[in-house]
Design an enzyme around this catalytic site. Structure first.
Site, PDB file in Angstrom:
ATOM      1  CE  LYS A 102     -28.671  23.178  64.456  1.00 31.68           C
ATOM      2  NZ  LYS A 102     -29.047  22.256  65.554  1.00 31.68           N
TER       3      LYS A 102
ATOM      4  NE  ARG B 209     -33.771  16.398  67.350  1.00 32.76           N
ATOM      5  CZ  ARG B 209     -33.221  17.608  67.295  1.00 32.76           C
ATOM      6  NH1 ARG B 209     -33.970  18.674  67.051  1.00 32.76           N
ATOM      7  NH2 ARG B 209     -31.942  17.772  67.469  1.00 32.76           N
TER       8      ARG B 209
ATOM      9  CE1 TYR C  29     -52.011  44.641  49.851  1.00 31.06           C
ATOM     10  CE2 TYR C  29     -49.882  44.142  50.823  1.00 31.06           C
ATOM     11  CZ  TYR C  29     -50.675  44.346  49.707  1.00 31.06           C
ATOM     12  OH  TYR C  29     -50.122  44.245  48.469  1.00 31.06           O
TER      13      TYR C  29
ATOM     14  CG  MET D 231     -43.158  39.847  49.077  1.00 29.57           C
ATOM     15  SD  MET D 231     -43.669  39.261  47.463  1.00 29.57           S
ATOM     16  CE  MET D 231     -45.048  38.222  47.866  1.00 29.57           C
TER      17      MET D 231
HETATM   18  C1  PLP Z   1     -28.440  22.640  66.813  1.00 31.96           C
HETATM   19  C2  PLP Z   1     -27.785  21.730  67.750  1.00 31.96           C
HETATM   20  C3  PLP Z   1     -26.910  22.226  68.755  1.00 31.96           C
HETATM   21  C4  PLP Z   1     -26.712  23.690  69.035  1.00 31.96           C
HETATM   22  O1  PLP Z   1     -27.817  24.176  69.767  1.00 31.96           O
HETATM   23  P1  PLP Z   1     -27.853  25.696  70.261  1.00 31.96           P
HETATM   24  O2  PLP Z   1     -29.090  25.773  71.069  1.00 31.96           O
HETATM   25  O3  PLP Z   1     -27.907  26.529  69.033  1.00 31.96           O
HETATM   26  O4  PLP Z   1     -26.621  25.920  71.037  1.00 31.96           O
HETATM   27  C5  PLP Z   1     -26.232  21.296  69.512  1.00 31.96           C
HETATM   28  N1  PLP Z   1     -26.412  19.971  69.332  1.00 31.96           N
HETATM   29  C6  PLP Z   1     -27.252  19.470  68.409  1.00 31.96           C
HETATM   30  C7  PLP Z   1     -27.412  18.001  68.267  1.00 31.96           C
HETATM   31  C8  PLP Z   1     -27.973  20.330  67.594  1.00 31.96           C
HETATM   32  O5  PLP Z   1     -28.813  19.839  66.693  1.00 31.96           O
END
Ligand code: PLP
Length: 381
Positions: free
Chosen positions: A37, A136, A265, A313
């Site tokens: 993802k 969640r 800054y 930046m």
């Molecule tokens: C992002 C995610 C993972 C992976 O988690 P990590 O901590 O990066 O290993 C696994 N399962 C779900 C549902 C996730 O959203």
């Protein structure tokens, strides 16, 4: 012409190494869903997915339907799991057309998927998301039986397994996580009582894989581990993993300044003696968190130099007084290895008071990436 000196390099051979370490941890019987993802945590969805497919990963996990379709469009054949599921008829149709595997957590989407699956004349694989304490996405684990009974009557979908997620498997205290495992086992036993023998029940993220052998079940879902990061910067007993990402830029100027010189800054830093400083051509716009101001380090000529003053930046100032021969145009690395020294995403996360996930996503998404594999170089398209 792109004259930016900033470059992210992704070493795909480190991905192979990390996957091997995960396989050693979970054993041959356990399947692996590689989480890709958010553009593979900033490493590039397509190149990472292709590499994982080459390495015979069992499935790939993305958040959105659009990412899954992109994988199919690029010729990825491996099963693709949509972690956020689908919410529209069009989504359900796409799932059936592209042969994708959504997570489900309500009857509405189940019905839509069932309808499209029937039209297609084949069953769509789905996972049932069960909340065991993450608070969640998912159905309450106590409703598993009720839910499964309603799904059992639906043609055109096939449940591969129950799916749940840990909220705090990286933390020292194990009590909450053990309760989540117990609840997940209860949900599985409810499914068995209904005569459903799922083959892909899954619960463990990276922290679960490393710390809870009893949470591996049929399938594990590593994300951050694949990329060589850890669930938190002070993670206990981290296994040996290799970072894939290197981020380097160059020195724009070197100056000798006198005692009491204000730096950057807000004048948050004054030199406490004559100093040699290097101005570096990258900043928070390139994904280097401003929270590392006066805290972080960089690598120049293989040595560590402290960041002084506020990160800007597109510029950072480093104290290079103790490093010999630093000159304009020298390479500077914010993340990665140079000679004997290394700065990891977890080091940066500690300086910025965040986690390696955010460090990798920020840097990876904001800079041009180049891929290497055993010294071979290929460009991101
Ligand atoms: C992002 C995610 C993972 C992976 O988690 P990590 O901590 O990066 O290993 C696994 N399962 C779900 C549902 C996730 O959203």
């Amino acid at each position: 012409m792109n004259t930016s000196p900033n470059k992210v390099t992704i070493d795909l051979s480190a991905l192979q190494y990390n996957l091997l370490k995960i396989r050693e941890l979970v054993g041959k019987e356990t399947k692996i869903m590689g989480i890709v993802k958010s553009d593979a945590y900033g490493h590039g969805l397509i190149p990472v997915a292709r590499e994982l497919e080459k390495l015979h990963i069992d499935s790939l996990g993305v958040n959105y339907l659009s990412e899954a379709i992109k994988l199919r469009a690029e010729g990825v054949k491996t099963p693709v799991v949509i972690l956020l599921g689908i919410s529209t008829h069009q989504g359900a149709k796409n799932v059936a057309d592209y042969n994708l595997t959504p997570v489900i957590f309500d009857l509405d989407s189940a019905r839509m998927l069932s309808e499209e699956g029937r039209k297609k004349g084949r069953s769509t694989n789905v996972y049932l998301k069960v909340d065991t304490g993450m608070g969640r996405l998912g159905i309450d684990f106590r409703e598993t039986g009720l839910f499964l009974k309603q799904l059992m009557g639906m043609k055109g979908i096939k449940i591969e397994g129950l799916f749940s997620h840990f909220s705090s498997a990286d933390q020292e205290d194990t009590i909450f996580t053990k309760t989540q495992i117990k609840k997940f086992k209860e949900a599985i036993s409810v499914s068995r009582k209904l005569g459903l023998e799922f083959t892909m029940n899954n619960l463990a993220n990276s922290a679960g894989i490393i710390r809870y052998r009893e949470a591996h079940f049929d399938l594990v879902r590593p994300g951050i581990m694949l990329y060589g990061g850890f669930p938190c910067p002070d993670f206990a007993d981290p296994p040996p993993l290799k970072g894939l990402m290197t981020f380097c830029s160059s020195v724009a100027q070197v100056r000798e300044v006198e005692h009491g010189t204000p730096i950057s800054y807000g004048r948050t830093f004054y030199t406490d003696g004559p100093r040699k400083i290097a101005i570096l051509s990258a900043g928070y716009a390139e994904g280097l968190s401003r929270s590392m101001s006066n805290k972080g380090q960089v690598l120049i000529r293989g040595q560590k130099a402290g960041i002084i003053g506020r990160i800007c930046m597109n510029m950072i100032v480093a104290d290079v007084t103790s490093i010999k021969g630093v000159k304009k145009g020298d390479r500077v690395c914010f993340l990665g290895k140079e000679k004997a020294n290394r700065i990891t995403a977890d080091d940066m996360a500690r300086w910025a008071d965040t986690i390696s996930y955010e460090v990798l996503c920020s840097i990876g998404s904001r800079n041009k990436r180049e891929y290497i594999y055993e010294e071979e170089i290929s460009h991101d398209s």
